[in-house]
Scaffold this motif. Structure first.
Motif, PDB file in Angstrom:
ATOM      1  N   CYS A  17       0.836  -1.197   0.000  1.00  0.00           N
ATOM      2  CA  CYS A  17       0.000   0.000   0.000  1.00  0.00           C
ATOM      3  C   CYS A  17       0.877   1.256   0.000  1.00  0.00           C
ATOM      4  O   CYS A  17       0.629   2.195  -0.759  1.00  0.00           O
ATOM      5  N   ALA A  20       2.462   1.535  -3.416  1.00  0.00           N
ATOM      6  CA  ALA A  20       1.472   1.931  -4.415  1.00  0.00           C
ATOM      7  C   ALA A  20       1.170   3.420  -4.313  1.00  0.00           C
ATOM      8  O   ALA A  20       0.927   4.095  -5.318  1.00  0.00           O
ATOM      9  N   GLN A  21       1.181   3.943  -3.100  1.00  0.00           N
ATOM     10  CA  GLN A  21       0.894   5.354  -2.861  1.00  0.00           C
ATOM     11  C   GLN A  21       1.888   6.238  -3.607  1.00  0.00           C
ATOM     12  O   GLN A  21       1.545   7.331  -4.039  1.00  0.00           O
ATOM     13  N   ALA A  25       4.874   0.331  -6.687  1.00  0.00           N
ATOM     14  CA  ALA A  25       4.396  -1.052  -6.641  1.00  0.00           C
ATOM     15  C   ALA A  25       4.253  -1.595  -8.061  1.00  0.00           C
ATOM     16  O   ALA A  25       3.823  -0.890  -8.969  1.00  0.00           O
ATOM     17  N   SER A  27       2.656  -4.132 -10.972  1.00  0.00           N
ATOM     18  CA  SER A  27       1.256  -4.429 -11.272  1.00  0.00           C
ATOM     19  C   SER A  27       0.800  -5.681 -10.524  1.00  0.00           C
ATOM     20  O   SER A  27      -0.338  -5.757 -10.065  1.00  0.00           O
ATOM     21  N   GLU A  29       1.879  -6.685  -7.575  1.00  0.00           N
ATOM     22  CA  GLU A  29       1.669  -6.294  -6.179  1.00  0.00           C
ATOM     23  C   GLU A  29       0.335  -5.563  -6.029  1.00  0.00           C
ATOM     24  O   GLU A  29      -0.388  -5.778  -5.057  1.00  0.00           O
ATOM     25  N   ARG A  30      -0.004  -4.723  -6.983  1.00  0.00           N
ATOM     26  CA  ARG A  30      -1.286  -4.009  -6.924  1.00  0.00           C
ATOM     27  C   ARG A  30      -2.471  -4.977  -7.026  1.00  0.00           C
ATOM     28  O   ARG A  30      -3.490  -4.783  -6.366  1.00  0.00           O
ATOM     29  N   LEU A  33      -2.761  -6.596  -3.648  1.00  0.00           N
ATOM     30  CA  LEU A  33      -3.312  -5.622  -2.706  1.00  0.00           C
ATOM     31  C   LEU A  33      -4.818  -5.448  -2.921  1.00  0.00           C
ATOM     32  O   LEU A  33      -5.579  -5.396  -1.957  1.00  0.00           O
ATOM     33  N   THR A  34      -5.239  -5.390  -4.153  1.00  0.00           N
ATOM     34  CA  THR A  34      -6.672  -5.252  -4.464  1.00  0.00           C
ATOM     35  C   THR A  34      -7.463  -6.432  -3.916  1.00  0.00           C
ATOM     36  O   THR A  34      -8.553  -6.249  -3.351  1.00  0.00           O
ATOM     37  N   SER A  47      -5.265   1.716   4.203  1.00  0.00           N
ATOM     38  CA  SER A  47      -5.192   2.325   2.880  1.00  0.00           C
ATOM     39  C   SER A  47      -5.897   3.679   2.863  1.00  0.00           C
ATOM     40  O   SER A  47      -5.385   4.652   2.299  1.00  0.00           O
TER      41      SER A  47
END
Length: 88
Positions: A17, A20-21, A25, A27, A29-30, A33-34, A47
């Motif tokens: 997170c 990603a901010q 991150a 793709s 990892e995203r 995370l999703t 988040s």
């Protein structure tokens, strides 16, 4: 316990997170995370708070001292400290 390639723990989710901010991150990892955000309220809360913090910092428009200004203040502080130590 065997770690799944798709499901991550809270600590790893928080780390991703943060990445990603700031656009660091990957793709994959995203995606992980999703998936985590879909079912974990702790990660959702983290988040959300992370987004609010980043937004607040960007809105703050903080002005930093230039190196020479900082050095000038530091020298003034040292001079005053030396005066105080001589008086005692």
């Amino acid at each position: 316990m065997k770690q799944s390639f798709l499901f991550i723990n809270c600590d790893e989710a928080k780390h991703i997170c943060d990445k990603a901010q700031y656009g660091e991150a990957s793709s994959w990892e995203r995606v992980k995370l999703t998936i985590r955000l879909a079912y974990c309220r702790v990660t959702q809360s983290y988040s959300s708070k992370n987004s609010k913090l980043t937004e607040s910092i960007e809105k703050a428009e903080v002005k930093c001292l230039k190196a020479e200004e900082r050095k000038k203040i530091e020298n003034q502080f040292k001079a005053e400290l030396a005066k105080q130590q001589q008086n005692n």
